[in-house]
Design a protein around this motif. Structure first.
Motif, PDB file in Angstrom:
ATOM      1  N   THR A 110       0.788  -1.239   0.000  1.00 37.27           N
ATOM      2  CA  THR A 110       0.000   0.000   0.000  1.00 37.27           C
ATOM      3  C   THR A 110       0.817   1.284   0.000  1.00 37.27           C
ATOM      4  O   THR A 110       0.290   2.353  -0.282  1.00 37.27           O
ATOM      5  N   LYS A 111       2.091   1.192   0.374  1.00 35.01           N
ATOM      6  CA  LYS A 111       2.935   2.394   0.539  1.00 35.01           C
ATOM      7  C   LYS A 111       2.275   3.413   1.477  1.00 35.01           C
ATOM      8  O   LYS A 111       2.336   4.625   1.266  1.00 35.01           O
ATOM      9  N   GLY A 112       1.644   2.902   2.508  1.00 30.90           N
ATOM     10  CA  GLY A 112       1.025   3.759   3.513  1.00 30.90           C
ATOM     11  C   GLY A 112      -0.384   4.206   3.195  1.00 30.90           C
ATOM     12  O   GLY A 112      -1.055   4.792   4.049  1.00 30.90           O
ATOM     13  N   GLY A 113      -0.864   3.940   1.996  1.00 33.26           N
ATOM     14  CA  GLY A 113      -2.205   4.385   1.600  1.00 33.26           C
ATOM     15  C   GLY A 113      -3.249   3.309   1.847  1.00 33.26           C
ATOM     16  O   GLY A 113      -2.947   2.262   2.422  1.00 33.26           O
ATOM     17  N   PRO A 114      -4.461   3.532   1.406  1.00 30.20           N
ATOM     18  CA  PRO A 114      -4.941   4.806   0.841  1.00 30.20           C
ATOM     19  C   PRO A 114      -5.200   5.851   1.932  1.00 30.20           C
ATOM     20  O   PRO A 114      -5.619   5.500   3.030  1.00 30.20           O
ATOM     21  N   ALA A 115      -4.900   7.092   1.601  1.00 26.93           N
ATOM     22  CA  ALA A 115      -5.118   8.232   2.511  1.00 26.93           C
ATOM     23  C   ALA A 115      -4.381   8.047   3.835  1.00 26.93           C
ATOM     24  O   ALA A 115      -4.906   8.364   4.899  1.00 26.93           O
ATOM     25  N   GLN A 116      -3.170   7.497   3.760  1.00 27.95           N
ATOM     26  CA  GLN A 116      -2.300   7.302   4.931  1.00 27.95           C
ATOM     27  C   GLN A 116      -2.934   6.403   5.993  1.00 27.95           C
ATOM     28  O   GLN A 116      -2.551   6.439   7.161  1.00 27.95           O
ATOM     29  N   SER A 117      -3.875   5.547   5.577  1.00 27.13           N
ATOM     30  CA  SER A 117      -4.581   4.698   6.543  1.00 27.13           C
ATOM     31  C   SER A 117      -3.746   3.503   6.988  1.00 27.13           C
ATOM     32  O   SER A 117      -4.059   2.882   8.007  1.00 27.13           O
ATOM     33  N   THR A 118      -2.703   3.147   6.245  1.00 27.29           N
ATOM     34  CA  THR A 118      -1.874   1.994   6.606  1.00 27.29           C
ATOM     35  C   THR A 118      -0.413   2.407   6.780  1.00 27.29           C
ATOM     36  O   THR A 118       0.499   1.648   6.470  1.00 27.29           O
ATOM     37  N   GLU A 119      -0.214   3.595   7.264  1.00 29.79           N
ATOM     38  CA  GLU A 119       1.148   4.110   7.442  1.00 29.79           C
ATOM     39  C   GLU A 119       1.679   3.663   8.802  1.00 29.79           C
ATOM     40  O   GLU A 119       1.273   4.175   9.842  1.00 29.79           O
ATOM     41  N   SER A 120       2.586   2.703   8.800  1.00 31.35           N
ATOM     42  CA  SER A 120       3.170   2.228  10.053  1.00 31.35           C
ATOM     43  C   SER A 120       4.242   3.201  10.519  1.00 31.35           C
ATOM     44  O   SER A 120       4.691   4.081   9.779  1.00 31.35           O
ATOM     45  N   ILE A 121       4.688   3.026  11.737  1.00 31.16           N
ATOM     46  CA  ILE A 121       5.707   3.923  12.290  1.00 31.16           C
ATOM     47  C   ILE A 121       7.006   3.802  11.506  1.00 31.16           C
ATOM     48  O   ILE A 121       7.634   4.808  11.148  1.00 31.16           O
ATOM     49  N   SER A 122       7.413   2.567  11.219  1.00 29.39           N
ATOM     50  CA  SER A 122       8.664   2.352  10.480  1.00 29.39           C
ATOM     51  C   SER A 122       8.592   2.984   9.098  1.00 29.39           C
ATOM     52  O   SER A 122       9.563   3.604   8.636  1.00 29.39           O
ATOM     53  N   TYR A 123       7.450   2.824   8.426  1.00 26.86           N
ATOM     54  CA  TYR A 123       7.318   3.400   7.087  1.00 26.86           C
ATOM     55  C   TYR A 123       7.298   4.917   7.153  1.00 26.86           C
ATOM     56  O   TYR A 123       7.886   5.590   6.299  1.00 26.86           O
ATOM     57  N   LEU A 124       6.650   5.490   8.159  1.00 27.67           N
ATOM     58  CA  LEU A 124       6.616   6.938   8.313  1.00 27.67           C
ATOM     59  C   LEU A 124       8.018   7.489   8.561  1.00 27.67           C
ATOM     60  O   LEU A 124       8.408   8.515   7.984  1.00 27.67           O
ATOM     61  N   ILE A 125       8.780   6.815   9.415  1.00 24.28           N
ATOM     62  CA  ILE A 125      10.153   7.245   9.697  1.00 24.28           C
ATOM     63  C   ILE A 125      10.990   7.211   8.428  1.00 24.28           C
ATOM     64  O   ILE A 125      11.735   8.154   8.132  1.00 24.28           O
ATOM     65  N   TYR A 126      10.854   6.128   7.661  1.00 23.46           N
ATOM     66  CA  TYR A 126      11.626   6.010   6.413  1.00 23.46           C
ATOM     67  C   TYR A 126      11.178   7.034   5.375  1.00 23.46           C
ATOM     68  O   TYR A 126      12.003   7.752   4.793  1.00 23.46           O
ATOM     69  N   ASN A 127       9.879   7.119   5.147  1.00 23.14           N
ATOM     70  CA  ASN A 127       9.353   7.945   4.071  1.00 23.14           C
ATOM     71  C   ASN A 127       9.593   9.435   4.316  1.00 23.14           C
ATOM     72  O   ASN A 127      10.118  10.147   3.456  1.00 23.14           O
ATOM     73  N   ASN A 128       9.236   9.904   5.493  1.00 20.68           N
ATOM     74  CA  ASN A 128       9.384  11.330   5.785  1.00 20.68           C
ATOM     75  C   ASN A 128      10.811  11.701   6.187  1.00 20.68           C
ATOM     76  O   ASN A 128      11.245  12.824   5.993  1.00 20.68           O
ATOM     77  N   GLY A 129      11.532  10.723   6.754  1.00 20.69           N
ATOM     78  CA  GLY A 129      12.900  11.013   7.166  1.00 20.69           C
ATOM     79  C   GLY A 129      13.866  11.048   6.005  1.00 20.69           C
ATOM     80  O   GLY A 129      14.710  11.951   5.902  1.00 20.69           O
TER      81      GLY A 129
END
Length: 291
Positions: A234-253
């Protein structure tokens, strides 16, 4: 003198083996960890210069709605998947530990998902959820879209993929635990009328509590750190509904210019995982002492 010389040579050999491994661990684990902690007190974007901001990043974490949403999603996914995986794994272990034909083949077949790479499995299931399942639904006259396209159901697809791959290792650990239970225990229990569910509840499960504890700790830790499956599905989607902490750290960091902020998130996440693991071990230890 020869005996002392042999002991010294042996110690020297062990030391020569340990030093390179320790150096690699410090180089690729400890130093990056320390640097990450340092960056968490800065406004570093991943490139260029940066300024010290103190504890501002940590304070902002508790007011960032996106971070809070990712923590809620990750914890929900970890709890549900841990329960599903351990129930199915324990049932499979009981079946594979019984006297059935081709037991070795079935054990190997159930362990196969654990050998495959998480990204590969994720992409395969992505195709399955996106094309195969809707096509099968259309064949039976049902209108269906990919479960991964639904903000309220996409996490179920991730849970299925995580569970399908994790069940193998948990099953092996439960089988190892079941094989430590002496047959005499079941014979004595049989004389007292303990069969079926009573046998499992009063004899089998209490004796495999240490293995159950290991599986619970490893499952929660692994599912809290879920990343590959989300990247592939999902790459964190749809609408950021499946954004895990690890993915958020990687993607935004890494790509979002929030290296310092997400470094603080990573530090907090590390503390959360350690705290949960320690709490689980203490709780499981108290249960083992009671039994």
């Amino acid at each position: 003198m020869n005996i002392f010389s042999q002991k010294n040579d042996r110690k020297r050999t062990f030391l020569l083996i340990t030093i390179p491994i320790l150096a690699l661990f410090v180089c690729f684990n400890t130093i990056p960890l320390i640097r990450g902690v340092i960056y968490s007190f800065t406004n570093f974007k991943g490139f260029g210069s940066y300024d010290w901001v103190g504890f501002r990043n940590y304070a902002d974490l508790f007011t960032d709605a996106r971070v809070g949403k990712s923590y809620l999603f990750t914890i929900k996914l970890a709890i549900v998947t841990t329960i599903v995986v351990n129930i199915i794994s324990l049932i499979l272990a009981l079946g594979l530990n019984s006297k059935i034909r081709a037991k070795g083949f079935f054990r190997g077949a159930y362990f196969l998902p654990n050998i495959l790479g998480s990204l590969v499995v994720g992409y395969i299931f992505n195709y399955f959820f996106t094309y195969i399942v809707p096509a099968l639904a259309d064949m039976v006259g049902l209108q269906s879209t990919s479960i991964l396209a639904s903000p309220s159901k996409a996490w179920i697809g991730i849970m299925i993929v995580c569970a399908w791959q994790a069940i193998a290792m948990n099953t092996i650990i439960y089988i190892s635990g079941l094989q430590t239970v002496p047959e005499d225990v079941y014979e004595a229990g049989g004389l007292d009328g303990a069969t079926g569910w009573k046998q499992f509840r009063h004899l089998t499960f209490p004796l495999i509590i240490p293995f159950f504890s290991i599986n619970m700790v490893l499952s929660v830790k692994n599912f809290l750190m879920v990343f590959d499956q989300i990247m592939a599905l999902t790459k964190g989607g749809p609408a950021q509904s499946t954004e895990s902490i690890s993915y958020l750290i990687y993607n935004n960091g890494m790509a979002g210019g929030q290296f310092g902020f997400q470094s603080a998130n990573a530090v907090v996440f590390f503390i959360v995982i350690v705290a949960i693991s320690v709490a689980q071990m203490k709780f499981s230890g108290s249960k083992e002492e009671q039994l």
